[in-house]
Motif scaffolding. Structure first.
Motif, PDB file in Angstrom:
ATOM      1  N   LYS A  49       0.820  -1.217   0.000  1.00  0.00           N
ATOM      2  CA  LYS A  49       0.000   0.000   0.000  1.00  0.00           C
ATOM      3  C   LYS A  49       0.851   1.263   0.000  1.00  0.00           C
ATOM      4  O   LYS A  49       0.671   2.160  -0.831  1.00  0.00           O
ATOM      5  N   ASN A  50       1.790   1.353   0.931  1.00  0.00           N
ATOM      6  CA  ASN A  50       2.593   2.574   1.056  1.00  0.00           C
ATOM      7  C   ASN A  50       3.389   2.864  -0.209  1.00  0.00           C
ATOM      8  O   ASN A  50       3.498   4.015  -0.645  1.00  0.00           O
ATOM      9  N   GLU A  51       3.954   1.800  -0.800  1.00  0.00           N
ATOM     10  CA  GLU A  51       4.728   1.990  -2.032  1.00  0.00           C
ATOM     11  C   GLU A  51       3.850   2.486  -3.173  1.00  0.00           C
ATOM     12  O   GLU A  51       4.242   3.373  -3.935  1.00  0.00           O
ATOM     13  N   ALA A  55       4.260   5.995  -5.054  1.00  0.00           N
ATOM     14  CA  ALA A  55       4.631   5.940  -6.468  1.00  0.00           C
ATOM     15  C   ALA A  55       3.592   6.615  -7.358  1.00  0.00           C
ATOM     16  O   ALA A  55       3.938   7.247  -8.363  1.00  0.00           O
ATOM     17  N   LEU A  56       2.306   6.481  -7.003  1.00  0.00           N
ATOM     18  CA  LEU A  56       1.229   7.014  -7.828  1.00  0.00           C
ATOM     19  C   LEU A  56       0.697   8.359  -7.334  1.00  0.00           C
ATOM     20  O   LEU A  56      -0.215   8.924  -7.933  1.00  0.00           O
ATOM     21  N   SER A  57       1.280   8.860  -6.207  1.00  0.00           N
ATOM     22  CA  SER A  57       0.818  10.134  -5.614  1.00  0.00           C
ATOM     23  C   SER A  57      -0.695  10.125  -5.435  1.00  0.00           C
ATOM     24  O   SER A  57      -1.405  11.055  -5.851  1.00  0.00           O
ATOM     25  N   LEU A  58      -1.194   9.050  -4.834  1.00  0.00           N
ATOM     26  CA  LEU A  58      -2.637   8.879  -4.701  1.00  0.00           C
ATOM     27  C   LEU A  58      -3.252   9.895  -3.745  1.00  0.00           C
ATOM     28  O   LEU A  58      -2.659  10.263  -2.735  1.00  0.00           O
ATOM     29  N   GLU A  59      -4.448  10.321  -4.101  1.00  0.00           N
ATOM     30  CA  GLU A  59      -5.241  11.205  -3.255  1.00  0.00           C
ATOM     31  C   GLU A  59      -6.556  10.514  -2.925  1.00  0.00           C
ATOM     32  O   GLU A  59      -6.979   9.583  -3.617  1.00  0.00           O
ATOM     33  N   ASP A  60      -7.203  10.973  -1.881  1.00  0.00           N
ATOM     34  CA  ASP A  60      -8.435  10.345  -1.430  1.00  0.00           C
ATOM     35  C   ASP A  60      -9.476  10.327  -2.556  1.00  0.00           C
ATOM     36  O   ASP A  60      -9.732  11.355  -3.196  1.00  0.00           O
ATOM     37  N   GLY A  61     -10.047   9.157  -2.805  1.00  0.00           N
ATOM     38  CA  GLY A  61     -11.063   9.013  -3.842  1.00  0.00           C
ATOM     39  C   GLY A  61     -10.530   8.499  -5.169  1.00  0.00           C
ATOM     40  O   GLY A  61     -11.308   8.192  -6.077  1.00  0.00           O
ATOM     41  N   ASP A  62      -9.198   8.387  -5.269  1.00  0.00           N
ATOM     42  CA  ASP A  62      -8.610   7.898  -6.517  1.00  0.00           C
ATOM     43  C   ASP A  62      -8.889   6.412  -6.727  1.00  0.00           C
ATOM     44  O   ASP A  62      -9.060   5.654  -5.760  1.00  0.00           O
ATOM     45  N   ILE A  63      -8.936   5.997  -7.988  1.00  0.00           N
ATOM     46  CA  ILE A  63      -9.070   4.595  -8.360  1.00  0.00           C
ATOM     47  C   ILE A  63      -7.784   4.151  -9.040  1.00  0.00           C
ATOM     48  O   ILE A  63      -7.235   4.872  -9.880  1.00  0.00           O
TER      49      ILE A  63
END
Length: 266
Positions: A49-51, A55-63
């Protein structure tokens, strides 16, 4: 992806079919909510998860969507999915034309079924000057002098710098599994011409129909072809195909035979 909340389960299922069309085994998805992965294959990606978040610079709500298959298949399928998502979320500005040149194509791809290298473009494309030394020692990482022009995600032109040295052309034929005898038999005229001395040369070919498609805003190439064929290959303007005269067939050396199944039915 901005606007990912607009993608329903029905939408992601449809996108999975797009991925499968291009050879992928599926399109697993997870949603990133409240600092955790939810739905889909969440439990399988939890250990990394953390990686993934970093790596993807995920934000809340992203798929997050995953390609299933070899690296090449996954890249191709996800590229098509990416464009489908962009259209669905209306992320592509209308009447916008953005182009780029795609370069540094691999010279070869390994064909598992045939057990040999095959040309990515065609066997006459030259390797990059800086990669000639790797042509035989590391063909999988040898890059070619091929190039494509892409506008709005569609290829509108393609070309390459051609091989002009006979020894390089012979090495390429050898990597493709041709013996010296076979190469001379099939392409002796070319090898002889190169032995007499040919200058470096290349070119590019444009798909004018693709360009016109973009200009008028259609996704159907038949809209810009003067005499488009139907789904069955018929030309309605020329009323083709039609009956062939026996004399015409004889002139072309064509002999018509009944299918074996037709004879069996008799």
């Amino acid at each position: 992806t901005q606007g990912a909340e607009k993608l329903t389960r029905k939408n992601t299922d449809a996108l999975a079919e797009v991925a499968k069309t291009y050879g992928a085994g599926g399109l697993p998805v997870v949603k990133y909510q409240g600092g955790e992965f939810a739905t889909g294959v969440a439990k399988f990606v939890e250990p990394i998860k953390n990686e993934l978040v970093e790596a993807l610079s995920l934000e809340d709500g992203d798929i997050v969507m995953f390609g299933v298959g070899s690296y090449r298949v996954a890249c191709t399928a996800l590229g098509e999915v990416r464009q489908a998502v962009a259209k669905k979320l209306e992320l592509i500005p209308e009447e916008s034309f953005r182009g780029l040149w795609v370069i540094d194509f691999p010279m070869f791809d390994w064909n598992e079924d045939a057990g040999r290298w095959v040309s990515e473009h065609h066997p006459f494309t030259a390797p990059l000057e800086s990669h000639i030394d790797t042509l035989e020692s590391d063909p999988g990482n040898c890059l070619s002098s091929g190039y494509d022009l892409v506008i709005n995600g569609a290829e509108v032109a393609g070309g390459s710098i051609r091989i002009h040295k006979p020894e390089v052309q012979a090495k390429v034929f050898g990597l493709l599994g041709m013996s010296n005898e076979e190469a001379e038999d099939k392409f002796g005229f070319l090898l002889n011409a190169l032995r007499f001395g040919a200058p470096p040369h290349g070119g590019v070919a444009f798909g004018l129909d693709r360009l016109v498609m973009m200009m008028i805003g259609t996704d159907n190439i038949r809209d810009v072809i003067a005499f488009p064929k139907t789904q069955t290959g018929a030309d309605l303007m020329c009323e083709a195909p039609g009956l062939a005269d026996p004399n015409q067939l004889a002139e072309l050396g064509i002999i018509m035979r009944e299918p074996a199944c037709a004879k069996e039915q008799e």
